[in-house]
Design a protein around this motif. Sequence first.
Motif, PDB file in Angstrom:
ATOM      1  N   LEU A 209       0.438  -1.176   0.021  1.00  0.00           N
ATOM      2  CA  LEU A 209      -0.002  -0.052   0.084  1.00  0.00           C
ATOM      3  C   LEU A 209       0.865   1.145  -0.293  1.00  0.00           C
ATOM      4  CD1 LEU A 209      -3.058  -0.819   2.268  1.00  0.00           C
ATOM      5  CD2 LEU A 209      -2.923  -0.195  -0.271  1.00  0.00           C
ATOM      6  N   LEU A 210       2.129   1.564   0.241  1.00  0.00           N
ATOM      7  CA  LEU A 210       2.753   2.141   0.595  1.00  0.00           C
ATOM      8  C   LEU A 210       3.876   1.841  -0.461  1.00  0.00           C
ATOM      9  CD1 LEU A 210       2.788   4.257   4.052  1.00  0.00           C
ATOM     10  CD2 LEU A 210       1.613   5.239   2.206  1.00  0.00           C
ATOM     11  N   THR A 211       4.698   2.644  -0.991  1.00  0.00           N
ATOM     12  CA  THR A 211       6.305   2.683  -1.864  1.00  0.00           C
ATOM     13  C   THR A 211       7.256   3.430  -1.174  1.00  0.00           C
ATOM     14  OG1 THR A 211       5.008   1.052  -3.101  1.00  0.00           O
ATOM     15  CG2 THR A 211       6.932   2.065  -3.905  1.00  0.00           C
ATOM     16  N   GLN A 212       8.386   3.195  -0.428  1.00  0.00           N
ATOM     17  CA  GLN A 212       9.666   3.686  -0.743  1.00  0.00           C
ATOM     18  C   GLN A 212      10.078   4.592  -1.946  1.00  0.00           C
ATOM     19  OE1 GLN A 212      11.910   2.686   2.692  1.00  0.00           O
ATOM     20  NE2 GLN A 212      13.778   3.680   1.820  1.00  0.00           N
ATOM     21  N   LEU A 213      10.427   5.747  -2.212  1.00  0.00           N
ATOM     22  CA  LEU A 213      10.978   6.127  -3.735  1.00  0.00           C
ATOM     23  C   LEU A 213      11.944   7.156  -3.143  1.00  0.00           C
ATOM     24  CD1 LEU A 213      10.988   6.807  -6.582  1.00  0.00           C
ATOM     25  CD2 LEU A 213       8.874   8.232  -6.183  1.00  0.00           C
ATOM     26  N   SER A 214      13.398   6.914  -4.184  1.00  0.00           N
ATOM     27  CA  SER A 214      14.448   7.884  -3.832  1.00  0.00           C
ATOM     28  C   SER A 214      14.592   8.486  -4.528  1.00  0.00           C
ATOM     29  CB  SER A 214      15.482   7.363  -3.337  1.00  0.00           C
ATOM     30  OG  SER A 214      15.127   7.305  -1.954  1.00  0.00           O
ATOM     31  N   VAL A 215      14.579   9.377  -4.501  1.00  0.00           N
ATOM     32  CA  VAL A 215      14.842  11.122  -5.987  1.00  0.00           C
ATOM     33  C   VAL A 215      16.103  11.799  -5.579  1.00  0.00           C
ATOM     34  CG1 VAL A 215      13.312  11.801  -7.302  1.00  0.00           C
ATOM     35  CG2 VAL A 215      12.550  10.115  -6.223  1.00  0.00           C
ATOM     36  N   SER A 216      16.765  12.677  -6.839  1.00  0.00           N
ATOM     37  CA  SER A 216      17.692  13.231  -7.014  1.00  0.00           C
ATOM     38  C   SER A 216      17.303  13.902  -6.763  1.00  0.00           C
ATOM     39  CB  SER A 216      18.640  13.012  -7.835  1.00  0.00           C
ATOM     40  OG  SER A 216      19.546  14.047  -8.172  1.00  0.00           O
ATOM     41  N   ARG A 217      17.231  15.796  -6.045  1.00  0.00           N
ATOM     42  CA  ARG A 217      17.097  16.712  -5.323  1.00  0.00           C
ATOM     43  C   ARG A 217      17.085  17.145  -7.305  1.00  0.00           C
ATOM     44  NH1 ARG A 217      19.291  16.021  -1.040  1.00  0.00           N
ATOM     45  NH2 ARG A 217      18.036  16.244   0.505  1.00  0.00           N
ATOM     46  N   GLY A 218      18.785  18.021  -7.190  1.00  0.00           N
ATOM     47  CA  GLY A 218      19.083  17.530  -8.544  1.00  0.00           C
ATOM     48  C   GLY A 218      19.546  19.456  -8.428  1.00  0.00           C
ATOM     49  N   GLU A 219      19.475  19.977  -7.371  1.00  0.00           N
ATOM     50  CA  GLU A 219      19.343  21.117  -7.507  1.00  0.00           C
ATOM     51  C   GLU A 219      21.453  21.500  -7.831  1.00  0.00           C
ATOM     52  OE1 GLU A 219      18.903  22.258  -3.117  1.00  0.00           O
ATOM     53  OE2 GLU A 219      17.295  21.279  -3.471  1.00  0.00           O
ATOM     54  N   PRO A 220      21.419  22.712  -7.923  1.00  0.00           N
ATOM     55  CA  PRO A 220      23.153  23.566  -8.347  1.00  0.00           C
ATOM     56  C   PRO A 220      24.166  23.477  -6.913  1.00  0.00           C
ATOM     57  CG  PRO A 220      21.527  24.419  -9.180  1.00  0.00           C
ATOM     58  CD  PRO A 220      20.566  24.111  -8.292  1.00  0.00           C
ATOM     59  N   ARG A 221      23.560  23.429  -6.559  1.00  0.00           N
ATOM     60  CA  ARG A 221      24.765  23.091  -5.292  1.00  0.00           C
ATOM     61  C   ARG A 221      24.666  21.639  -4.408  1.00  0.00           C
ATOM     62  NH1 ARG A 221      23.367  28.304  -1.158  1.00  0.00           N
ATOM     63  NH2 ARG A 221      21.504  27.156  -1.158  1.00  0.00           N
ATOM     64  N   HIS A 222      23.646  21.078  -4.673  1.00  0.00           N
ATOM     65  CA  HIS A 222      23.036  19.867  -3.920  1.00  0.00           C
ATOM     66  C   HIS A 222      23.466  18.595  -5.014  1.00  0.00           C
ATOM     67  CE1 HIS A 222      23.409  21.425  -0.476  1.00  0.00           C
ATOM     68  NE2 HIS A 222      22.493  22.377  -0.486  1.00  0.00           N
ATOM     69  N   LEU A 223      23.765  18.495  -6.336  1.00  0.00           N
ATOM     70  CA  LEU A 223      23.583  18.014  -7.095  1.00  0.00           C
ATOM     71  C   LEU A 223      23.381  15.839  -6.705  1.00  0.00           C
ATOM     72  CD1 LEU A 223      25.397  19.196 -10.086  1.00  0.00           C
ATOM     73  CD2 LEU A 223      22.970  19.438 -10.248  1.00  0.00           C
ATOM     74  N   SER A 224      23.955  15.828  -5.206  1.00  0.00           N
ATOM     75  CA  SER A 224      24.003  14.416  -4.560  1.00  0.00           C
ATOM     76  C   SER A 224      22.935  13.962  -4.117  1.00  0.00           C
ATOM     77  CB  SER A 224      25.478  13.934  -4.565  1.00  0.00           C
ATOM     78  OG  SER A 224      25.725  15.086  -3.183  1.00  0.00           O
ATOM     79  N   GLY A 225      22.197  15.829  -3.267  1.00  0.00           N
ATOM     80  CA  GLY A 225      21.359  15.003  -2.585  1.00  0.00           C
ATOM     81  C   GLY A 225      19.797  14.380  -3.151  1.00  0.00           C
ATOM     82  N   VAL A 226      19.668  13.504  -1.910  1.00  0.00           N
ATOM     83  CA  VAL A 226      18.140  13.003  -2.464  1.00  0.00           C
ATOM     84  C   VAL A 226      17.258  13.542  -1.842  1.00  0.00           C
ATOM     85  CG1 VAL A 226      17.583  10.589  -2.232  1.00  0.00           C
ATOM     86  CG2 VAL A 226      19.630  10.777  -2.954  1.00  0.00           C
TER      87      VAL A 226
END
Length: 256
Positions: A209-226
């Motif tokens: 019923l619930l699904t965990q999803l990780s998506v890159s933020r894509g912000e210039p200063r935090h490209l590795s952020g999720v």
Amino acid sequence: MDLVTAALLTKTGHKIADKAVDAVVDLIKSKIKGAVLERWSAHRAERFLKAFADEVMREGDVRTQSASLNDMLRKISDGEEESAAIFDAYRRVALCASRDIGPMIIGIRAAVLLKKGGEASASDEQLFMAAESLNDRDFRDFVRWAEDPKNRKGGSRPPLPEHPLIAAATVAARVDSAATRGVFSKADVAINLYSDVGPFALKLAQVGLLTQLSVSRGEPRHLSGVDHCLIGGAGVLSLLALAKRAIDAKDSAPSH
């Protein structure tokens, strides 16, 4: 005392000890069976049957004993598919982690399915599995979480990242790892659904019923952020509606 006599006495002593142990075991079994197993089995069954009966009357728009109610009950009790459906629902109740809310949800949903005259769909099976898995505390935590505006789609601040699965979801919420709360850095730290959201989230993820999803933020200063997100479809809202009905009914019932 010769060896033969000593051996016989030892064997007799073991038999007496074994009988004493057996007597204690039988006493424990009789007490546990009546005071615990039968008591809580009956309690769950009572919750299920009360919710089932209320929903049968609600679906049939029946308020008092009448010929239409008798016809409805006769169809349920005598029909092959109808009686099998009730037994399947009752079997689920026996396995419920919840004392009250889960059995009530199963009773409500079983009555609705009988009214429709159809078998449980994949979505219904998910709801039944959720009703079996969550305990009463889990259901209350789930309702609080699902009704929190920041966990509703469009309620998250800052907005959730763009992603097709998030766009298609009915419920979407950002989840931060406890390891990064209260600190400036939001490094890519894995989340733990059990501790970061609640046991209910892990259990609902296990039944789909619930699904965990990780998506890159894509912000210039935090490209590795999720961004870690928890998403769900219409089934989450169906479970929410059922859980709220069951909780309201339980809380408004006179205490014994």
